[in-house]
Design a protein around this motif. Structure first.
Motif, PDB file in Angstrom:
ATOM      1  N   MET A   1      78.913  14.397  54.753  1.00 24.86           N
ATOM      2  CA  MET A   1      78.737  14.435  55.521  1.00 24.86           C
ATOM      3  C   MET A   1      79.406  13.211  56.729  1.00 24.86           C
ATOM      4  O   MET A   1      78.285  12.158  57.123  1.00 24.86           O
ATOM      5  N   ALA A   2      80.183  13.816  57.506  1.00 24.99           N
ATOM      6  CA  ALA A   2      80.443  12.319  58.209  1.00 24.99           C
ATOM      7  C   ALA A   2      79.903  12.482  59.652  1.00 24.99           C
ATOM      8  O   ALA A   2      79.843  13.398  60.449  1.00 24.99           O
ATOM      9  N   GLY A   3      79.598  11.024  59.872  1.00 21.00           N
ATOM     10  CA  GLY A   3      78.853  11.241  61.235  1.00 21.00           C
ATOM     11  C   GLY A   3      80.335  10.908  62.868  1.00 21.00           C
ATOM     12  O   GLY A   3      80.852  10.509  62.084  1.00 21.00           O
ATOM     13  N   VAL A   4      79.857  10.671  63.511  1.00 18.51           N
ATOM     14  CA  VAL A   4      80.429  10.355  64.729  1.00 18.51           C
ATOM     15  C   VAL A   4      80.188   9.220  65.579  1.00 18.51           C
ATOM     16  O   VAL A   4      80.566   8.088  65.684  1.00 18.51           O
ATOM     17  N   LEU A   5      78.635   8.506  65.310  1.00 17.37           N
ATOM     18  CA  LEU A   5      78.518   7.904  65.860  1.00 17.37           C
ATOM     19  C   LEU A   5      77.526   6.023  65.256  1.00 17.37           C
ATOM     20  O   LEU A   5      77.470   6.744  63.763  1.00 17.37           O
ATOM     21  N   THR A   6      78.021   5.381  65.312  1.00 16.63           N
ATOM     22  CA  THR A   6      77.902   3.931  64.302  1.00 16.63           C
ATOM     23  C   THR A   6      78.924   2.760  64.699  1.00 16.63           C
ATOM     24  O   THR A   6      78.910   2.504  65.861  1.00 16.63           O
ATOM     25  N   ALA A   7      77.708   1.812  64.037  1.00 15.14           N
ATOM     26  CA  ALA A   7      77.405   0.266  65.195  1.00 15.14           C
ATOM     27  C   ALA A   7      78.697  -0.236  64.421  1.00 15.14           C
ATOM     28  O   ALA A   7      79.732  -1.158  65.201  1.00 15.14           O
ATOM     29  N   SER A   8      79.576   0.278  63.764  1.00 15.75           N
ATOM     30  CA  SER A   8      80.869  -0.368  63.278  1.00 15.75           C
ATOM     31  C   SER A   8      81.991  -0.585  64.654  1.00 15.75           C
ATOM     32  O   SER A   8      83.001  -1.293  64.322  1.00 15.75           O
ATOM     33  N   GLU A   9      81.729   0.972  65.886  1.00 17.96           N
ATOM     34  CA  GLU A   9      82.416   0.989  66.876  1.00 17.96           C
ATOM     35  C   GLU A   9      81.809   0.313  67.698  1.00 17.96           C
ATOM     36  O   GLU A   9      80.576   0.901  68.349  1.00 17.96           O
ATOM     37  N   PRO A  10      81.998  -1.200  67.996  1.00 15.54           N
ATOM     38  CA  PRO A  10      80.954  -1.533  69.340  1.00 15.54           C
ATOM     39  C   PRO A  10      80.772  -0.864  70.723  1.00 15.54           C
ATOM     40  O   PRO A  10      79.924  -1.153  70.736  1.00 15.54           O
ATOM     41  N   GLN A  68      69.556  17.726  66.281  1.00 15.10           N
ATOM     42  CA  GLN A  68      70.444  16.848  67.519  1.00 15.10           C
ATOM     43  C   GLN A  68      70.766  15.899  67.543  1.00 15.10           C
ATOM     44  O   GLN A  68      72.321  15.139  66.604  1.00 15.10           O
ATOM     45  N   LEU A  69      70.334  14.633  66.586  1.00 16.63           N
ATOM     46  CA  LEU A  69      70.619  13.240  66.208  1.00 16.63           C
ATOM     47  C   LEU A  69      70.618  13.342  64.842  1.00 16.63           C
ATOM     48  O   LEU A  69      72.257  12.140  65.018  1.00 16.63           O
ATOM     49  N   ALA A  70      70.403  13.974  64.120  1.00 14.06           N
ATOM     50  CA  ALA A  70      70.808  13.677  62.744  1.00 14.06           C
ATOM     51  C   ALA A  70      72.477  14.024  62.442  1.00 14.06           C
ATOM     52  O   ALA A  70      72.626  12.783  61.818  1.00 14.06           O
ATOM     53  N   PRO A  71      72.808  15.042  62.650  1.00 14.79           N
ATOM     54  CA  PRO A  71      74.485  14.916  62.269  1.00 14.79           C
ATOM     55  C   PRO A  71      75.294  13.800  63.515  1.00 14.79           C
ATOM     56  O   PRO A  71      76.857  13.981  62.785  1.00 14.79           O
ATOM     57  N   LEU A  72      74.947  13.691  65.000  1.00 16.62           N
ATOM     58  CA  LEU A  72      75.012  12.745  65.291  1.00 16.62           C
ATOM     59  C   LEU A  72      75.940  11.281  63.880  1.00 16.62           C
ATOM     60  O   LEU A  72      76.577  10.683  64.500  1.00 16.62           O
ATOM     61  N   PHE A  73      74.831  11.248  63.533  1.00 13.40           N
ATOM     62  CA  PHE A  73      74.899   9.804  62.431  1.00 13.40           C
ATOM     63  C   PHE A  73      75.488   9.927  60.716  1.00 13.40           C
ATOM     64  O   PHE A  73      75.245   8.936  59.855  1.00 13.40           O
TER      65      PHE A  73
END
Length: 255
Positions: A1-10, A68-73
């Protein structure tokens, strides 16, 4: 499952943590040094430490449910819950143990609406809440101590001692509002019935109010984290959230 939010995107870091990517990177380095990324038994974490830290901050900032939060990551609901339980306490601010001789501190209590009724009580905001005693440095506006949360019906003068905040600051000069009688804190002068305050006391109260307002400004910034408006965490969760947000506040203020 691909996330939307990631710290690799500053670009995602500042909105959820209030920190610059550089400051966030320093925080992650400290967490790693403190063992937050140590190899553990069982299934390994599905996210790198940077993303786990961002997930915790995003939860505190938005107060989204796990569903709600889990799918975002890109993780499961239970995985997001485990990440918050594990990393939340590690993000906690460590109370300052030493203060300069000329340091001036400011203390005030704030109510956090808390759904866990085993740690909260109905309070003056007409909600089940916990009372948090927060101490800041009057010069830098950094949070230096956050007391243990008490039931929201506990008044500030008792919470000051029972939360451990009094012991943490020791004999350091500390100012407060008028809600701390008998504590030895520096409070504004009170007018007796039928008497007016002399001019020097009025001037002192004006100066006292201007300085004490700094802690209200800190609360205003901390309350932008929505978890402090309606906390669903149980047990020590509300304490860990308050301490973690205080640490984020300090890092953002220090640049």
């Amino acid at each position: 499952m691909a996330g939307v939010l990631t710290a690799s995107e500053p670009s995602w870091i500042a909105p959820f943590t209030g920190l610059s990517p550089r400051a966030f990177g320093k925080l992650v380095t400290v967490l790693r040094r403190e063992g937050a990324d140590a190899v553990r038994k069982g299934r390994p974490w599905g996210l790198p430490l940077e993303d786990r830290a961002l997930l915790v901050a995003a939860y505190w900032r938005t107060n989204l449910t796990m569903r709600q939060l889990a799918p975002l990551f890109g993780v499961s609901k239970s995985a997001a819950d485990r990440i918050i339980d594990h990393l939340g306490p590690m993000l906690a601010l460590q109370p300052r143990k030493r203060f300069a001789k000329d340091a001036v501190l400011i203390v005030d209590g704030t109510l956090v609406p808390t759904r866990d009724h085993t740690v909260a009580e109905p309070s003056k905001n007409y909600r089940y809440s916990t009372n948090h005693q927060v101490v800041i440095d009057a010069d830098t506006r950094l949070v230096v101590v956050v007391g243990r949360p008490l039931a929201g019906n506990r008044n500030d003068c008792k919470a000051w001692e029972e939360s451990g905040a009094k012991a943490a600051v020791g004999n350091t000069l500390t100012i407060s509002d008028g809600g701390y009688p008998g504590t030895g804190l520096v409070m504004p002068h009170r007018r007796r019935n039928g008497e007016d305050l002399p001019e020097w006391k009025q001037a002192h109260n004006t100066s006292h109010k201007q300085v004490r307002a700094r802690v209200e400004h800190v609360f205003a910034r901390m309350k932008t984290w929505k978890i402090l408006r309606d906390c669903r965490l149980k047990g020590d969760g509300v304490h860990h959230a308050m301490l973690g947000i205080a640490r984020m506040h300090n890092l953002a203020l220090a640049g």
